[in-house]
Motif scaffolding. Structure first.
Motif, PDB file in Angstrom:
ATOM      1  N   ARG A  43       0.859  -1.196   0.000  1.00  0.00           N
ATOM      2  CA  ARG A  43       0.000   0.000   0.000  1.00  0.00           C
ATOM      3  C   ARG A  43       0.891   1.241   0.000  1.00  0.00           C
ATOM      4  O   ARG A  43       2.093   1.182   0.285  1.00  0.00           O
ATOM      5  CB  ARG A  43      -0.921   0.021   1.211  1.00  0.00           C
ATOM      6  CG  ARG A  43      -0.185   0.240   2.528  1.00  0.00           C
ATOM      7  CD  ARG A  43      -1.101   0.594   3.658  1.00  0.00           C
ATOM      8  NE  ARG A  43      -0.363   0.928   4.879  1.00  0.00           N
ATOM      9  CZ  ARG A  43      -0.811   1.705   5.842  1.00  0.00           C
ATOM     10  NH1 ARG A  43      -2.009   2.244   5.747  1.00  0.00           N
ATOM     11  NH2 ARG A  43      -0.078   1.942   6.924  1.00  0.00           N
ATOM     12  N   CYS A  45       1.167   5.156   1.770  1.00  0.00           N
ATOM     13  CA  CYS A  45       0.718   5.836   2.980  1.00  0.00           C
ATOM     14  C   CYS A  45       1.533   7.105   3.178  1.00  0.00           C
ATOM     15  O   CYS A  45       2.557   7.316   2.524  1.00  0.00           O
ATOM     16  CB  CYS A  45       0.837   4.915   4.200  1.00  0.00           C
ATOM     17  SG  CYS A  45       2.514   4.254   4.448  1.00  0.00           S
ATOM     18  N   GLU A  54      -3.042   6.112   6.104  1.00  0.00           N
ATOM     19  CA  GLU A  54      -3.502   5.736   4.774  1.00  0.00           C
ATOM     20  C   GLU A  54      -3.928   6.965   3.985  1.00  0.00           C
ATOM     21  O   GLU A  54      -4.285   8.008   4.553  1.00  0.00           O
ATOM     22  CB  GLU A  54      -4.652   4.742   4.881  1.00  0.00           C
ATOM     23  CG  GLU A  54      -5.913   5.321   5.501  1.00  0.00           C
ATOM     24  CD  GLU A  54      -7.028   4.287   5.622  1.00  0.00           C
ATOM     25  OE1 GLU A  54      -8.179   4.712   5.821  1.00  0.00           O
ATOM     26  OE2 GLU A  54      -6.742   3.083   5.499  1.00  0.00           O
ATOM     27  N   ASP A  60      -6.659   4.671  -1.107  1.00  0.00           N
ATOM     28  CA  ASP A  60      -6.331   3.986   0.142  1.00  0.00           C
ATOM     29  C   ASP A  60      -6.374   2.462   0.022  1.00  0.00           C
ATOM     30  O   ASP A  60      -6.581   1.759   1.016  1.00  0.00           O
ATOM     31  CB  ASP A  60      -7.288   4.446   1.245  1.00  0.00           C
ATOM     32  CG  ASP A  60      -8.753   4.241   0.867  1.00  0.00           C
ATOM     33  OD1 ASP A  60      -9.022   3.976  -0.328  1.00  0.00           O
ATOM     34  OD2 ASP A  60      -9.624   4.349   1.749  1.00  0.00           O
TER      35      ASP A  60
END
Length: 509
Positions: A43, A45, A54, A60
């Motif tokens: 992910r 961030c 996030e 997100d």
């Protein structure tokens, strides 16, 4: 040899999954590559002090990537705190995080400032701006001013804002759309001006101007208690230079709009006036430039219209009374609007040249030579008397035109009807027009005056003398012989030199 318990402790502290990445700015994605092995969750961030927060929706997402594959992660803004985080799918595994953009100049460019949310809380004499950031950075803020909506914002000295919990505050400021905050971090900066719901803030005061009897009158309208000041400025210096004295006036009557008049006692042709609120530390100065040349034309039209009425009366009288004897020379009335000492010297030299060149006892009438009488009877009565003499003795009015500045002649067209009516009423041989080309380009002559016979000085001087009916000895000479006459050669040289001197201030402006 490690015991089973030792192996468990070592595995619990093993590093997170390895990965590599590529930034694809055109697509606004980060491409993450996972080496062969187990599946990995990745992910993007934003790194803050204790955790990596996030991104906002729809950026997100967390992606599951098989070993040996890649995934594209979209981002909204490329920021210095943007990080890539990867972890195995098992619970409580170590996460591997990279924050590579802190040292990238691109991360502090337009994307960074677009990501900041600005909220304006300015009121009264206090500029207040609240910032919501997506990265934990400490910005600096100062005051700057613009000359126009799209102009460069120039820093003001000693105007640093104080910051507290995301609020940036500057006290004692005249709120104006062109007085703005300049936020900076490193070599990157952004200008944010006071606004309300996206619209520029409305100034609490405004100013207009008028001219009357060689005075400049400033009309100030204010809805707050304030003190206003005004001063002339050097031509072309903008807000950076003022010429003493400074004139001031105060509004002390409450919060409803109040109109005040501030009088500057003397007009300064070619100069502009600065107007600002002087009871605060930081104020945007209005620059107003009175069109004295346009006003001068209006006064000339008014005077000539009055003289037209007098002309009719005098013409009736001349039909009833015999004119002066045939031997008397016909006078020349030299009308001018010289607005500087250099131009007045030039007018005087031209009058001397005309009187010498016309010969035959011809008189040249100019106000500069009759200062005491003008002061005693007043400018307009003196002009009436001079005009009446010229009409009665069948002389000529020579209008010496001065330029109004580039592009202004076009502005006369809408108000030219009185001048056209005057020119049609005055007998055409009575009125001639001359101009010095260095002081007045031919295009600056108002259209109604272009119908008059025009003479460019000094090039058309001989033709002008013919129109003024100079003495035969002068008319018979060619230009070389005319300039060779000792009494005229010196005056020609003087006029040429004074024209150059009079043109210098205009060139600098």
């Amino acid at each position: 040899m490690l015991r089973p318990r030792d192996k468990a402790i070592k595995s619990s502290f093993s590093p997170g999954p390895e990965f590599s990445f590529d930034l694809l700015p055109e697509a606004r994605v980060v491409r993450v590559a996972i080496p062969p092995g187990p599946e990995v969750s990745v992910r993007l961030c934003h790194q803050w002090a204790l955790e990596c927060e996030e991104l906002s929706s729809p950026f997100d997402t967390q992606e599951i990537v098989s070993g040996g594959h890649t995934v594209d992660l979209s981002y909204e803004f490329l920021l210095p705190c943007l990080c890539i985080e990867a972890s195995y799918l098992q619970e409580d595994t170590v996460r591997h995080k990279k924050c590579p953009f802190q040292s990238w100049p691109e991360a502090y460019g337009s994307d960074f400032w677009k990501s900041v949310h600005f909220t304006d809380y300015s009121q009264h004499s206090q500029m207040v701006m609240a910032l919501t950031l997506r990265c934990p950075l400490k910005l600096e803020a100062s005051l700057c001013q613009r000359q126009g909506w799209h102009a460069f914002c120039e820093d003001l000295p000693n105007a640093t804002a104080r910051e507290s919990e995301g609020l940036y505050v500057l006290e004692k400021v005249d709120l104006h759309p062109h007085l703005c905050f300049k936020f900076s971090f490193g070599n990157s900066s952004h200008v944010e001006c006071p606004h309300r719901t996206g619209e520029p803030i409305t100034p609490s005061w405004n100013v207009s101007m008028d001219t009357q009897a060689q005075q400049l009158i400033l009309h100030l309208s204010s809805r707050t208690h304030a003190t206003f000041s005004a001063a002339w400025s050097h031509p072309g210096a903008g807000q950076n230079s003022l010429v003493p004295p400074v004139y001031s006036v105060s509004q002390t009557q409450g919060s409803s709009p109040v109109t005040l008049d501030l009088i500057l006692p003397s007009l300064r042709p070619g100069s502009c006036v600065l107007v600002w609120r002087s009871d605060v530390q930081f104020a945007w100065k209005h620059v107003l430039c009175p069109d004295v040349s346009h006003r001068r034309l209006g006064l000339l039209i008014l005077a000539l219209l009055a003289l037209t009425t007098l002309l009719g009366i005098v013409l009736v009288l001349t039909h009833r009374r015999p004119l002066s004897g045939p031997g008397r020379g016909r006078p020349v009335l030299l009308l001018h609007a010289a607005d500087s000492e250099a131009q007045r010297r030039l007018v005087g030299a031209l009058a001397e040249l005309l009187r010498a060149a016309l010969g035959g006892g011809r008189d040249v009438i100019v106000d500069l030579w009759e200062g005491k009488r003008v002061a005693r009877v007043g400018p307009l009565p003196w002009l009436w008397a001079a005009w009446a003499r010229v009409v009665q003795e069948r002389g000529t009015v020579l209008l010496l035109w001065s330029g109004a500045g580039p592009g202004r002649a076009r502005g006369y067209d809408t108000n030219a009807a009185p001048l056209r009516a005057l020119l049609s009423a005055v007998p055409r041989p009575l009125l001639l027009l001359a101009y010095f080309s260095r002081l007045c380009p031919e295009g600056d002559i108002p259209p109604p005056l272009r119908a008059l016979p025009r003479y460019r000085l000094l090039r058309d001087l001989r033709r002008l003398l013919r129109a003024l009916d100079a003495a035969p000895s002068t008319r018979a000479t060619n230009w070389g012989c005319f300039g060779a006459r000792p009494c005229l050669r010196g005056r020609l040289t003087l006029c040429h030199r004074l024209e150059l001197e009079a043109a210098k201030p205009a060139d600098r402006g």
